[in-house]
Design a protein around this motif. Structure first.
Motif, PDB file in Angstrom:
ATOM      1  N   LYS A 159      -2.903   5.433  -3.122  1.00 27.71           N
ATOM      2  CA  LYS A 159      -3.677   6.623  -2.772  1.00 27.71           C
ATOM      3  C   LYS A 159      -2.884   7.860  -3.191  1.00 27.71           C
ATOM      4  N   PHE A 160      -3.507   8.677  -4.010  1.00 26.86           N
ATOM      5  CA  PHE A 160      -2.955   9.954  -4.447  1.00 26.86           C
ATOM      6  C   PHE A 160      -3.914  11.065  -4.037  1.00 26.86           C
ATOM      7  N   SER A 161      -3.390  12.251  -3.786  1.00 30.90           N
ATOM      8  CA  SER A 161      -4.231  13.439  -3.906  1.00 30.90           C
ATOM      9  C   SER A 161      -4.236  13.825  -5.380  1.00 30.90           C
ATOM     10  N   SER A 200       0.858  -1.190   0.000  1.00 32.24           N
ATOM     11  CA  SER A 200       0.000   0.000   0.000  1.00 32.24           C
ATOM     12  C   SER A 200       0.886   1.230   0.000  1.00 32.24           C
ATOM     13  N   PHE A 201       0.671   2.123  -0.966  1.00 31.19           N
ATOM     14  CA  PHE A 201       1.506   3.319  -1.116  1.00 31.19           C
ATOM     15  C   PHE A 201       0.628   4.562  -1.093  1.00 31.19           C
ATOM     16  N   ASP A 202       0.772   5.351  -0.021  1.00 27.75           N
ATOM     17  CA  ASP A 202       0.185   6.693   0.023  1.00 27.75           C
ATOM     18  C   ASP A 202       1.262   7.639  -0.455  1.00 27.75           C
ATOM     19  N   VAL A 203       1.090   8.220  -1.636  1.00 23.84           N
ATOM     20  CA  VAL A 203       2.163   8.998  -2.270  1.00 23.84           C
ATOM     21  C   VAL A 203       2.602  10.168  -1.382  1.00 23.84           C
ATOM     22  N   ASN A 204       1.677  10.951  -0.852  1.00 19.25           N
ATOM     23  CA  ASN A 204       1.958  11.885   0.244  1.00 19.25           C
ATOM     24  C   ASN A 204       3.225  12.717   0.011  1.00 19.25           C
ATOM     25  N   LEU A 205       3.274  13.452  -1.098  1.00 16.82           N
ATOM     26  CA  LEU A 205       4.471  14.213  -1.451  1.00 16.82           C
ATOM     27  C   LEU A 205       4.674  15.399  -0.523  1.00 16.82           C
TER      28      LEU A 205
END
Length: 323
Positions: free
Chosen positions: A194-196, A163-168
């Motif tokens: 998950k991306f914004s 699971s990868f929440d990009v969360n830059l």
């Protein structure tokens, strides 16, 4: 219940409060809160009643001791949380505008979390685990990115979903903006993404692809569920079996510090109870129910200040429809 492993940074969020006026000088006041995106996600899972483990490193200092105690307080397994003998715990100062939106100043140069090494990855980390969750803040320097890649490789070999929440957080990268090529390489490895919307557009800015084309590329490779959030606006979701748009709850925002992490934690809490991710994605009704639950978790968290204390327990976000 299957375990969720969250890997990355645990840090101190110093969150702005009311200022003091002393001798004609305005003195900003900051409260000390435990935080860090993957640590927030681990606490979110644990507070909902799930089984969460945090893997990472803090300093052997008062901040590191505080973070370890806070994680344990909320029921997170900290057996894989190391404390570095000399490197300090990372700090973040968080200021808010009048809408509750954040701006960050990080103190993370050679901090303990960035010095987590491959030798600290052991087979025991993956026992009874279903999902490994990570974010992009362990990609900001080559050394910790290599450690992240090795952790993902071993997790996949043990059959875990990624699971990868990009969360830059662009100001954590040496050039002042995230390396899109690096982030896209890790995006391509994840089962759950998950991306914004802003993050998605940033990653596509130097390519010829639009969002639909990129999402289909991801689903045709490794990804099974892709979610794109956009603050309090409807979110989009995509699987190999369908897609849709969901309206998210509208609330009075106090602090957006861990809204996205609460969403991720709610999603992970639901997914770790599954036996098969593909079968889950085949049921649009199940996907919608799960994402609605995650959205309620995110909405609840932004109505309260801070990170760990703001995250919901199950009763805060459970409706009759969930029973």
């Amino acid at each position: 219940m299957n375990k969720v492993i969250c890997f990355g940074e645990a840090l101190i969020d110093f969150i702005s409060g009311q200022s003091l006026l002393l001798d004609g000088l305005t003195l900003p006041q900051f409260g000390q809160y435990p935080g860090g995106a993957p640590a927030n996600a681990a606490v979110a899972v644990a507070k909902l009643g799930g089984n969460a483990s945090f893997v990472g490193q803090v300093g052997r200092d008062l901040f590191g001791d505080f973070l370890k105690a806070a994680l344990q307080h909320y029921g997170v397994d900290t057996s894989a949380l190391a404390q570095h003998a000399t490197a300090k715990t990372a700090l973040a100062f968080v200021a808010h505008d009048d809408k509750g939106e954040r701006s960050f100043s990080f103190y993370r140069d050679a901090s303990a979390d960035l010095l987590f090494s491959k030798t600290q990855i052991t087979p025991q980390l993956f026992e009874q685990a279903k999902v490994l969750h990570f974010c992009s803040n362990t990609l900001v320097e080559p050394a910790i990115a290599e450690v992240t890649a090795e952790l993902l490789r071993q997790a996949k070999s043990h059959g875990l979903w990624l699971s990868f929440d990009v969360n830059l957080r662009h100001n954590l990268w040496a050039d002042g903006s995230a390396n899109a090529d690096v982030v896209r390489r890790f995006v391509a490895q994840a089962d759950i993404l998950k991306f914004s919307l802003d993050e998605m557009l940033y990653l596509l800015n130097d390519t010829s692809m639009d969002i639909p084309a990129y999402v289909q590329q991801l689903l045709g490779h490794k990804a099974q569920l892709v979610v794109i959030t956009h603050d309090d606006k409807p979110l989009q979701y995509f699987s190999r079996y369908g897609s849709g748009i969901l309206v998210v709850p509208q609330v009075q925002v106090v602090d957006t510090t861990c809204g996205g992490d609460a969403f991720s934690g709610g999603l992970l809490y639901q997914l770790c109870q599954l036996d098969d991710l593909d079968s889950f994605c085949q049921s649009n009704a199940d996907v919608v129910t799960t994402l609605n639950f995650a959205a309620r978790c995110g909405a609840f968290a932004v109505t309260r200040p801070g990170a760990f204390p703001a995250l919901p327990v199950l009763a805060d976000v459970t409706t009759a429809a969930d029973h």
